[in-house]
Scaffold this active site. Structure first.
Site, PDB file in Angstrom:
ATOM      1  N   ALA A  64      -0.637  32.997  20.602  1.00 22.66           N
ATOM      2  CA  ALA A  64      -1.416  33.092  19.467  1.00 22.66           C
ATOM      3  C   ALA A  64      -2.676  32.339  19.915  1.00 22.66           C
ATOM      4  O   ALA A  64      -2.989  32.018  20.383  1.00 22.66           O
ATOM      5  CB  ALA A  64      -1.224  32.285  18.138  1.00 22.66           C
ATOM      6  N   ASP A  65      -3.597  33.617  18.841  1.00 18.08           N
ATOM      7  CA  ASP A  65      -5.143  32.762  19.710  1.00 18.08           C
ATOM      8  C   ASP A  65      -6.129  33.016  17.848  1.00 18.08           C
ATOM      9  O   ASP A  65      -6.052  34.142  17.261  1.00 18.08           O
ATOM     10  CB  ASP A  65      -5.537  33.964  20.766  1.00 18.08           C
ATOM     11  CG  ASP A  65      -6.921  33.393  20.901  1.00 18.08           C
ATOM     12  OD1 ASP A  65      -7.139  32.292  21.671  1.00 18.08           O
ATOM     13  OD2 ASP A  65      -7.946  34.162  20.235  1.00 18.08           O
TER      14      ASP A  65
END
Length: 197
Positions: free
Chosen positions: A74-75
């Site tokens: 995730a970012d």
């Protein structure tokens, strides 16, 4: 039963996965968060999330530990007037970010990638949430920076901490602003036969 690995050391993401009672291990990615400022924000977050998940999946495979393993990457970024904001470089940069956000709407985007380490099949998606900050003084910005909370967060604030008092309104997924949109993640995991409920 599939083994789940989170390719992030983010305490916020760890807490969110615990909240939905997912059994998982933490194996942080070593991929740097270089942002391509010319790309569309939704592409940037998906690419970075995918790079992180693939990095960890490849490392697990290199030591023969990728079998039956699903990796989550995730970012999260903050976008104001089309400009991507990552994490602040220093306190002055955090002040500049918070000053530009105060009294205004901005967007929080989180890219998610789910990778099957065994065959490297991957799916990416992203979530977008609109956030409005209230008006506040420079003294409040400086007080908030002194807490240390803004320094490791996109946009220089954490909605799940004391930064909550800066936020007047949220349109969309709250968990996305924290760093992991849980409904979207549950849907993606379903593609790999991982049921949250």
């Amino acid at each position: 039963m599939k083994r789940i690995v989170l390719a992030s050391a983010s305490p916020r993401r760890v807490e969110l996965l615990k909240q939905i009672r997912l059994e998982f291990e933490v194996f942080p990615s070593s991929v740097g968060e270089q942002l391509d400022m010319k790309a569309k924000p939704e592409d940037v977050v998906q690419q970075l999330a995918c790079k992180k998940a693939v990095d960890v999946a490849e490392k697990l495979n290199s030591v023969k530990k990728g079998k039956n393993t699903i990796v989550i990457g995730a970012d999260t970024i903050v976008v104001k007037d089309g400009i991507i904001m990552g994490k602040p470089k220093n306190e002055a940069h955090a002040f500049e970010m918070l000053k530009s956000l105060q009294g205004e709407w901005h967007e929080v985007l989180t890219g998610i990638a789910v990778v099957n380490a065994q065959d490297m099949k991957r799916i990416t998606d992203y979530e977008r949430t609109r956030v409005k900050f209230r008006n506040f003084s420079d003294d409040i910005i400086n007080s908030y920076i002194r807490t240390g909370e803004p320094m490791d967060k996109a946009g220089a604030y954490g909605v799940q901490g004391i930064g909550a008092v800066l936020v007047e309104r949220i349109e969309g997924c709250y968990f996305n602003v924290v760093g992991l949109p849980l409904v979207k993640l549950a849907n993606l995991l379903g593609n790999f036969d991982v049921k949250v409920l």
